[in-house]
Design a protein around this motif. Structure first.
Motif, PDB file in Angstrom:
ATOM      1  N   ASN A 346      52.972  31.909  47.375  1.00  0.00           N
ATOM      2  CA  ASN A 346      51.525  31.983  47.485  1.00  0.00           C
ATOM      3  C   ASN A 346      50.982  33.305  46.925  1.00  0.00           C
ATOM      4  OD1 ASN A 346      49.275  32.644  50.158  1.00  0.00           O
ATOM      5  ND2 ASN A 346      48.851  31.254  48.491  1.00  0.00           N
ATOM      6  N   ALA A 347      51.582  34.426  47.335  1.00  0.00           N
ATOM      7  CA  ALA A 347      51.103  35.754  46.920  1.00  0.00           C
ATOM      8  C   ALA A 347      51.259  35.970  45.421  1.00  0.00           C
ATOM      9  CB  ALA A 347      51.859  36.845  47.688  1.00  0.00           C
ATOM     10  N   LEU A 348      52.392  35.521  44.870  1.00  0.00           N
ATOM     11  CA  LEU A 348      52.595  35.665  43.422  1.00  0.00           C
ATOM     12  C   LEU A 348      51.614  34.779  42.648  1.00  0.00           C
ATOM     13  CD1 LEU A 348      56.492  35.874  43.030  1.00  0.00           C
ATOM     14  CD2 LEU A 348      54.807  37.691  42.681  1.00  0.00           C
ATOM     15  N   GLY A 349      51.241  33.647  43.232  1.00  0.00           N
ATOM     16  CA  GLY A 349      50.234  32.785  42.594  1.00  0.00           C
ATOM     17  C   GLY A 349      48.912  33.520  42.442  1.00  0.00           C
ATOM     18  N   TYR A 350      48.448  34.172  43.515  1.00  0.00           N
ATOM     19  CA  TYR A 350      47.225  34.972  43.439  1.00  0.00           C
ATOM     20  C   TYR A 350      47.363  36.074  42.394  1.00  0.00           C
ATOM     21  CZ  TYR A 350      46.065  33.037  48.102  1.00  0.00           C
ATOM     22  OH  TYR A 350      45.786  32.228  49.168  1.00  0.00           O
ATOM     23  N   THR A 351      48.482  36.803  42.492  1.00  0.00           N
ATOM     24  CA  THR A 351      48.680  37.997  41.652  1.00  0.00           C
ATOM     25  C   THR A 351      48.739  37.649  40.174  1.00  0.00           C
ATOM     26  OG1 THR A 351      49.915  39.042  43.471  1.00  0.00           O
ATOM     27  CG2 THR A 351      50.145  40.013  41.273  1.00  0.00           C
ATOM     28  N   LEU A 352      49.566  36.665  39.839  1.00  0.00           N
ATOM     29  CA  LEU A 352      49.731  36.315  38.423  1.00  0.00           C
ATOM     30  C   LEU A 352      48.487  35.601  37.882  1.00  0.00           C
ATOM     31  CD1 LEU A 352      53.480  35.183  38.350  1.00  0.00           C
ATOM     32  CD2 LEU A 352      52.489  37.345  37.604  1.00  0.00           C
ATOM     33  N   GLY A 353      47.843  34.782  38.707  1.00  0.00           N
ATOM     34  CA  GLY A 353      46.612  34.127  38.269  1.00  0.00           C
ATOM     35  C   GLY A 353      45.544  35.151  37.921  1.00  0.00           C
ATOM     36  N   TYR A 354      45.406  36.165  38.757  1.00  0.00           N
ATOM     37  CA  TYR A 354      44.422  37.224  38.521  1.00  0.00           C
ATOM     38  C   TYR A 354      44.817  38.063  37.306  1.00  0.00           C
ATOM     39  CZ  TYR A 354      41.239  41.109  39.543  1.00  0.00           C
ATOM     40  OH  TYR A 354      40.253  42.070  39.463  1.00  0.00           O
ATOM     41  N   SER A 355      46.102  38.416  37.216  1.00  0.00           N
ATOM     42  CA  SER A 355      46.573  39.289  36.133  1.00  0.00           C
ATOM     43  C   SER A 355      46.427  38.635  34.761  1.00  0.00           C
ATOM     44  CB  SER A 355      48.044  39.672  36.377  1.00  0.00           C
ATOM     45  OG  SER A 355      48.193  40.354  37.602  1.00  0.00           O
ATOM     46  N   VAL A 356      46.807  37.359  34.662  1.00  0.00           N
ATOM     47  CA  VAL A 356      46.691  36.648  33.383  1.00  0.00           C
ATOM     48  C   VAL A 356      45.226  36.561  32.967  1.00  0.00           C
ATOM     49  CG1 VAL A 356      46.976  34.414  32.243  1.00  0.00           C
ATOM     50  CG2 VAL A 356      48.819  35.323  33.656  1.00  0.00           C
ATOM     51  N   SER A 357      44.331  36.316  33.929  1.00  0.00           N
ATOM     52  CA  SER A 357      42.898  36.247  33.626  1.00  0.00           C
ATOM     53  C   SER A 357      42.376  37.579  33.124  1.00  0.00           C
ATOM     54  CB  SER A 357      42.125  35.815  34.879  1.00  0.00           C
ATOM     55  OG  SER A 357      42.615  34.595  35.373  1.00  0.00           O
ATOM     56  N   LYS A 358      42.864  38.651  33.730  1.00  0.00           N
ATOM     57  CA  LYS A 358      42.469  39.992  33.278  1.00  0.00           C
ATOM     58  C   LYS A 358      42.932  40.250  31.854  1.00  0.00           C
ATOM     59  CE  LYS A 358      40.059  42.346  36.322  1.00  0.00           C
ATOM     60  NZ  LYS A 358      38.707  42.852  35.972  1.00  0.00           N
ATOM     61  N   LEU A 359      44.171  39.833  31.560  1.00  0.00           N
ATOM     62  CA  LEU A 359      44.710  40.009  30.205  1.00  0.00           C
ATOM     63  C   LEU A 359      43.879  39.238  29.180  1.00  0.00           C
ATOM     64  CD1 LEU A 359      48.568  39.788  30.845  1.00  0.00           C
ATOM     65  CD2 LEU A 359      47.264  41.818  30.165  1.00  0.00           C
ATOM     66  N   LEU A 360      43.301  38.125  29.617  1.00  0.00           N
ATOM     67  CA  LEU A 360      42.445  37.319  28.730  1.00  0.00           C
ATOM     68  C   LEU A 360      41.013  37.847  28.678  1.00  0.00           C
ATOM     69  CD1 LEU A 360      43.673  33.736  29.739  1.00  0.00           C
ATOM     70  CD2 LEU A 360      44.187  34.978  27.633  1.00  0.00           C
ATOM     71  N   ARG A 361      40.795  38.996  29.350  1.00  0.00           N
ATOM     72  CA  ARG A 361      39.494  39.675  29.373  1.00  0.00           C
ATOM     73  C   ARG A 361      38.371  38.789  29.912  1.00  0.00           C
ATOM     74  NH1 ARG A 361      39.470  43.266  23.722  1.00  0.00           N
ATOM     75  NH2 ARG A 361      41.398  44.416  24.198  1.00  0.00           N
ATOM     76  N   MET A 362      38.682  38.093  30.963  1.00  0.00           N
ATOM     77  CA  MET A 362      37.674  37.272  31.627  1.00  0.00           C
ATOM     78  C   MET A 362      36.915  38.129  32.628  1.00  0.00           C
ATOM     79  SD  MET A 362      39.930  33.779  32.125  1.00  0.00           S
ATOM     80  CE  MET A 362      38.517  32.757  32.476  1.00  0.00           C
ATOM     81  N   SER A 363      35.744  37.665  33.070  1.00  0.00           N
ATOM     82  CA  SER A 363      34.922  38.421  34.012  1.00  0.00           C
ATOM     83  C   SER A 363      35.621  38.522  35.362  1.00  0.00           C
ATOM     84  CB  SER A 363      33.563  37.743  34.180  1.00  0.00           C
ATOM     85  OG  SER A 363      33.703  36.515  34.882  1.00  0.00           O
ATOM     86  N   GLU A 364      35.218  39.480  36.181  1.00  0.00           N
ATOM     87  CA  GLU A 364      35.814  39.661  37.502  1.00  0.00           C
ATOM     88  C   GLU A 364      35.657  38.401  38.352  1.00  0.00           C
ATOM     89  OE1 GLU A 364      37.555  41.243  40.958  1.00  0.00           O
ATOM     90  OE2 GLU A 364      37.685  41.815  38.839  1.00  0.00           O
ATOM     91  N   GLN A 365      34.488  37.769  38.269  1.00  0.00           N
ATOM     92  CA  GLN A 365      34.273  36.541  39.036  1.00  0.00           C
ATOM     93  C   GLN A 365      35.255  35.438  38.623  1.00  0.00           C
ATOM     94  OE1 GLN A 365      29.808  36.083  38.561  1.00  0.00           O
ATOM     95  NE2 GLN A 365      30.041  35.423  40.678  1.00  0.00           N
TER      96      GLN A 365
END
Length: 430
Positions: A346-365
């Motif tokens: 569960n925790a890695l799902g949150y972490t990697l989902g957020y990290s990959v989105s950041k790498l794609l330069r998506m908004s914080e929301q």
């Protein structure tokens, strides 16, 4: 609403019950351990409702109390006479999915066009990160094959409505969250069996087509029924676009019947009977339900929402309790390790989902949304599929643990994010 002092009183009683439980547990006086543990969880569940910050954990604590009862007294939740309670799992799941569909419209799927980058990124993360983490965690802990397959099954399932609630609390992109849940659910009849075949095919026998049909029965058709209910609840004079939506939903019933026909030895007559039964249950009954709803509830959507919300929460609690009772012996063997494994998953799902989105330069929301969509899975669907496989006491354990756990972690993460307003919203306010 109870007074503040009453809530605090429940917390005090819960603390005393917890202390007494720990004393009994470590001194070997197990006769009173069960009731004391249940009393502690119930006391905390009621007590935290007096706190704005903690009341979101009340439901998860109540589930933990139900799980405790089923661990100590499993015979109460296995069967009554010749009726086995596990037969309730699929109907309850269908009711939950109907409730989900009744709160949606086909416009939720149109978000794919409006937010293509977020939807594509979210769906890819959903169906790659979680199954890969699932098999990795299961292999690392060395679980028995069927327990390991349950972890993979959780990772191969789509997200559920809980992620939408958490996205709202976290001030994430709620529209993207709803669209991702809808689109991932729509893809689940294909993706979930496919991923299970790849990652868990050597652990347990996976019947691809049977699993696909099971997902249609438990998820897709009940959601279609909910969507049909939603269409007619506003009136019976449908516009052209609404008639087109209705035909599309009925077509989904036909698709399921065709898959059954092509993957089995059903005769044409059996196909017709199967389609007719599904049509009556998932198309005609929802229309009749709208008539009753408009007559008795006068079309009160708020009342309907509250009722379906209660039934959904009750249904999830019952499903988890039944699975826990059925798998009690396996849980006693691997329970603590399985909880740790599900937490890591569960925790890695949150972490990697957020990290990959950041790498794609998506908004914080959008990053928050995808993190929650990836980390929070449809444990109810996974439990239903475990039952369809005939392995609810083993394959079904990981979904039963993952569900309450993700609600606790999701609530915590969403509450933490709630107090940290994204710059995008700050700019909008100014």
């Amino acid at each position: 609403m109870l007074g503040k002092r009453v809530y605090n009183g429940f917390l005090v009683v819960a603390g005393i019950a917890l202390a007494a439980f720990l004393f009994c547990y470590f001194t070997g006086c197990t006769a009173f351990a069960g009731p004391l543990q249940v009393a502690a969880f119930v006391g905390f569940a009621i007590g935290v409702r007096g706190s704005e910050r903690l009341k979101g954990f009340s439901y998860s604590l109540m589930i933990l109390s139900a799980v405790s009862i089923s661990m100590y007294y499993p015979e109460l939740f296995l069967k009554a006479g010749s009726f086995e309670f596990k037969q309730l799992i699929v109907p309850l799941l269908q009711l939950i999915m109907f409730g989900m569909g009744s709160q949606m419209s086909l416009n939720d799927f149109a978000g794919v066009i409006k937010m293509p980058k977020g939807v594509i990124a979210g769906v890819i993360c959903q169906f790659t990160i979680m199954p890969v983490i699932g098999i990795s965690v299961a292999t690392f802990f060395g679980f028995p094959p069927e327990i390991a397959a349950g972890i993979v099954l959780v990772g191969s399932s789509p997200s559920g409505m809980a992620s939408n609630v958490m996205s709202f609390i976290a001030k994430a992109n709620l529209a993207l969250s709803v669209t991702l849940t809808a689109f991932a659910t729509l893809l689940s009849p294909l993706m979930t069996p496919f991923l299970m075949k790849i990652f868990a095919g050597e652990l347990v026998e996976i019947n691809f087509w049977q699993m696909m049909i099971g997902i249609f029965n438990m998820v897709i058709l009940p959601i279609c029924a909910g969507l049909i209910f939603n269409l007619f609840s506003r009136g019976f004079r449908l516009k052209r676009t609404e008639l087109a939506q209705l035909l599309l939903l009925v077509a989904m019933i036909f698709v399921k019947s065709m898959i059954s026909f092509l993957t089995s030895e059903l005769a044409v007559a059996s196909l017709a009977v199967s389609f007719l039964i599904d049509f009556l249950i998932f198309a005609v009954l929802p229309v009749l339900a709208t008539v009753l709803f408009n007559f008795f509830a006068k079309g009160d959507r708020k009342l309907l929402e509250n009722l379906l919300s209660f039934l959904s929460m009750f249904g999830i609690a019952v499903i988890i309790t039944i699975i826990t009772a059925a798998g009690r012996d396996s849980l006693l063997d691997v329970g603590l390790l399985l909880i740790v494994a599900c937490f890591i998953h569960n925790a890695l799902g949150y972490t990697l989902g957020y990290s990959v989105s950041k790498l794609l330069r998506m908004s914080e929301q959008d990053c928050r949304t995808i993190a929650l969509e990836v980390g929070m899975q449809n444990g109810g669907l996974a439990s239903g599929l475990a039952l369809e496989m005939g392995k609810v006491a083993t394959v079904g354990l990981a979904p039963a643990i993952f569900g309450p756990l993700m609600n606790i972690t999701g609530s915590s993460l969403a509450t933490w994010w709630r107090d940290r307003i994204p710059n995008q919203l700050k700019t909008t306010k100014h």
